[in-house]
Structures are given as structure tokens and as C-alpha cells.
Design an enzyme around this catalytic site. Structure first.
Site, PDB file in Angstrom:
ATOM      1  N   SER A  19       0.836  -1.206   0.000  1.00 44.92           N
ATOM      2  CA  SER A  19       0.000   0.000   0.000  1.00 44.92           C
ATOM      3  C   SER A  19       0.871   1.256   0.000  1.00 44.92           C
ATOM      4  O   SER A  19       0.546   2.243  -0.667  1.00 44.92           O
ATOM      5  CB  SER A  19      -0.983   0.003   1.167  1.00 44.92           C
ATOM      6  N   ASN A  20       1.989   1.248   0.721  1.00 45.06           N
ATOM      7  CA  ASN A  20       2.896   2.402   0.678  1.00 45.06           C
ATOM      8  C   ASN A  20       3.545   2.523  -0.701  1.00 45.06           C
ATOM      9  O   ASN A  20       3.720   3.626  -1.216  1.00 45.06           O
ATOM     10  CB  ASN A  20       3.968   2.313   1.769  1.00 45.06           C
TER      11      ASN A  20
ATOM     12  N   LYS B 154      23.961 -13.219   4.095  1.00 49.83           N
ATOM     13  CA  LYS B 154      23.223 -11.967   3.917  1.00 49.83           C
ATOM     14  C   LYS B 154      24.002 -11.028   2.998  1.00 49.83           C
ATOM     15  O   LYS B 154      23.425 -10.323   2.177  1.00 49.83           O
ATOM     16  CB  LYS B 154      22.988 -11.310   5.281  1.00 49.83           C
TER      17      LYS B 154
ATOM     18  N   MET C 186      10.749  -6.076   5.330  1.00 46.99           N
ATOM     19  CA  MET C 186      10.863  -6.662   6.659  1.00 46.99           C
ATOM     20  C   MET C 186      12.227  -7.307   6.938  1.00 46.99           C
ATOM     21  O   MET C 186      12.323  -8.334   7.595  1.00 46.99           O
ATOM     22  CB  MET C 186       9.737  -7.682   6.864  1.00 46.99           C
ATOM     23  N   ARG C 187      13.291  -6.657   6.450  1.00 43.42           N
ATOM     24  CA  ARG C 187      14.645  -7.162   6.691  1.00 43.42           C
ATOM     25  C   ARG C 187      15.534  -5.997   7.117  1.00 43.42           C
ATOM     26  O   ARG C 187      15.372  -4.875   6.648  1.00 43.42           O
ATOM     27  CB  ARG C 187      15.222  -7.790   5.434  1.00 43.42           C
TER      28      ARG C 187
ATOM     29  N   ILE D 102      18.895  -3.931   6.943  1.00 41.65           N
ATOM     30  CA  ILE D 102      19.862  -3.630   5.884  1.00 41.65           C
ATOM     31  C   ILE D 102      21.270  -3.741   6.477  1.00 41.65           C
ATOM     32  O   ILE D 102      21.530  -3.219   7.564  1.00 41.65           O
ATOM     33  CB  ILE D 102      19.622  -2.194   5.347  1.00 41.65           C
TER      34      ILE D 102
ATOM     35  N   HIS E 261       8.089   3.773   9.555  1.00 40.87           N
ATOM     36  CA  HIS E 261       7.787   2.836  10.638  1.00 40.87           C
ATOM     37  C   HIS E 261       6.491   3.261  11.328  1.00 40.87           C
ATOM     38  O   HIS E 261       6.301   4.448  11.597  1.00 40.87           O
ATOM     39  CB  HIS E 261       8.947   2.818  11.642  1.00 40.87           C
TER      40      HIS E 261
END
Length: 190
Positions: free
Chosen positions: A16-17, A68, A93-94, A96, A112
Site C-alpha cells: 500500500s505504501n 546476507k 521486513m529485513r 539492511i 515505521h
């Protein structure tokens, strides 16, 4: 006329964002072009939103990489190829790592759903409702190594509605779309 900033939006969910940012860029409210959507969930609905808007999607499953750092190196290669100037996190949802932080110093922005430093991390709206607070909100901030700890660019309060997580989330999302747009507009017009 100045050229638009080339941005990549990072998202993991429904988007949505992403949709609000895409619309704001399309109509010229934000002087930027979304040149890439980056997602860690190839099946997320945000990928459909990007495809409908004609925006290329770079989907990477973290588990397909040894580390990662290897995961983020693959993302970085695509970002550099697309000549991306800023990274805009919108429900990504990770955390950086230094790979992207070093490549984009002070050019990674996150939104946030709380008034940071209160309720960082996942389920911020649920945390606020469980804590019984009457006011929570939205924060736009620069990303650093920590979880929701970077310098704050903008905040807006949102009332917790009837101690109800869903109603409060709806109110927060409305504020997110407006606050993110306004903050990026101001940032990119400099």
C-alpha cells in the site's frame, strides 16, 4: 528543469505504501521516478502492483544465498545497473547490512508505524495497543545498522482507536501515505 531522482522501493507485503509512492511520483508530487521494486518475497502482492505500473521487479529469496552479504551484493548489482540513487523502504521486513549502507550512505529511508524510539521492530501497532498507549504514530527515518534507530526525518502522531489494532492500523496507513510523500517531496526538492 531538474531531473527526477531515481529511486528503488523495497517492500515485502501488499504494497500500500508502494502504491501511494508510485502515484505521487507519477503525478509529480514527488520529484522522483521509481525505477525498480526490490522484494524478498517474490509472491508478495506488491509485485503485482509494480507490474501493473510498468515498474521492473527484482525479487530475491534470501534463502537462495549463502550469506546476507551475498544476498545484498546481488541486490546491489541490480541497483547499480538501474542507476538507483536512493533506497526507499516501504514495508521491507529485513534489516539492511553494511553492503547497502556503505553503497547508499544517508540515502536509505524507512517508514515505521510508531513514534520512534517507542515500539521499534515488528508488529509496532500491536505493541502499542498491548501497551495501552492512547497515541502512537508514524516515523520516517534514515536507515542505519540498527532496527529502526536511524536519525528521524519526520513524525506524526496517530490516536489509538478504541484499543483496536485493525482500526488503528487503518488510521496509521492513511498517515503513512501522506507523511512519506511529503517527506520525500521535501527531501528530493533540495
Amino acid at each position: 528543469m531538474a531531473k527526477n531522482v531515481r529511486i528503488a522501493v523495497f517492500a515485502s507485503g501488499s504494497g500500500s505504501n508502494f502504491a501511494a509512492l508510485e502515484k505521487a511520483c507519477y503525478v509529480g508530487t514527488i520529484p522522483a521516478d521509481i525505477v525498480l521494486l526490490v522484494t524478498d518475497k517474490p509472491d508478495a502482492f506488491v509485485t503485482e502492483r509494480a507490474k501493473q505500473a510498468g515498474i521492473p521487479v527484482a525479487a530475491f529469496r534470501p534463502r537462495d544465498f549463502e550469506t546476507k552479504q551475498a544476498y545484498e551484493q546481488a541486490i546491489l548489482a541490480v541497483l547499480q545497473e538501474a542507476q538507483v540513487e536512493w533506497l526507499i523502504l516501504a514495508g521491507y521486513m529485513r534489516l539492511i547490512s553494511h553492503v547497502l549502507l556503505d553503497a547508499y550512505p544517508e540515502r536509505i529511508i524507512n517508514i515505521h508505524p510508531s513514534l520512534l524510539p517507542s515500539f521499534p521492530g515488528k508488529d509496532a501497532i500491536g505493541q502499542a495497543v498491548k501497551a495501552g498507549v492512547k497515541v502512537t504514530g508514524v516515523t520516517v527515518h534514515l536507515v542505519d545498522e540498527g532496527m529502526d534507530t536511524g536519525p528521524i526525518l519526520a513524525q506524526q502522531a496517530v490516536n489509538v482507536i478504541d484499543n483496536d489494532e485493525q482500526q488503528t492500523a487503518k488510521a496509521i496507513h492513511e498517515v503513512e501515505h501522506e507523511l512519506y510523500t511529503a517527506t520525500l517531496k521535501k527531501l528530493f526538492e533540495k
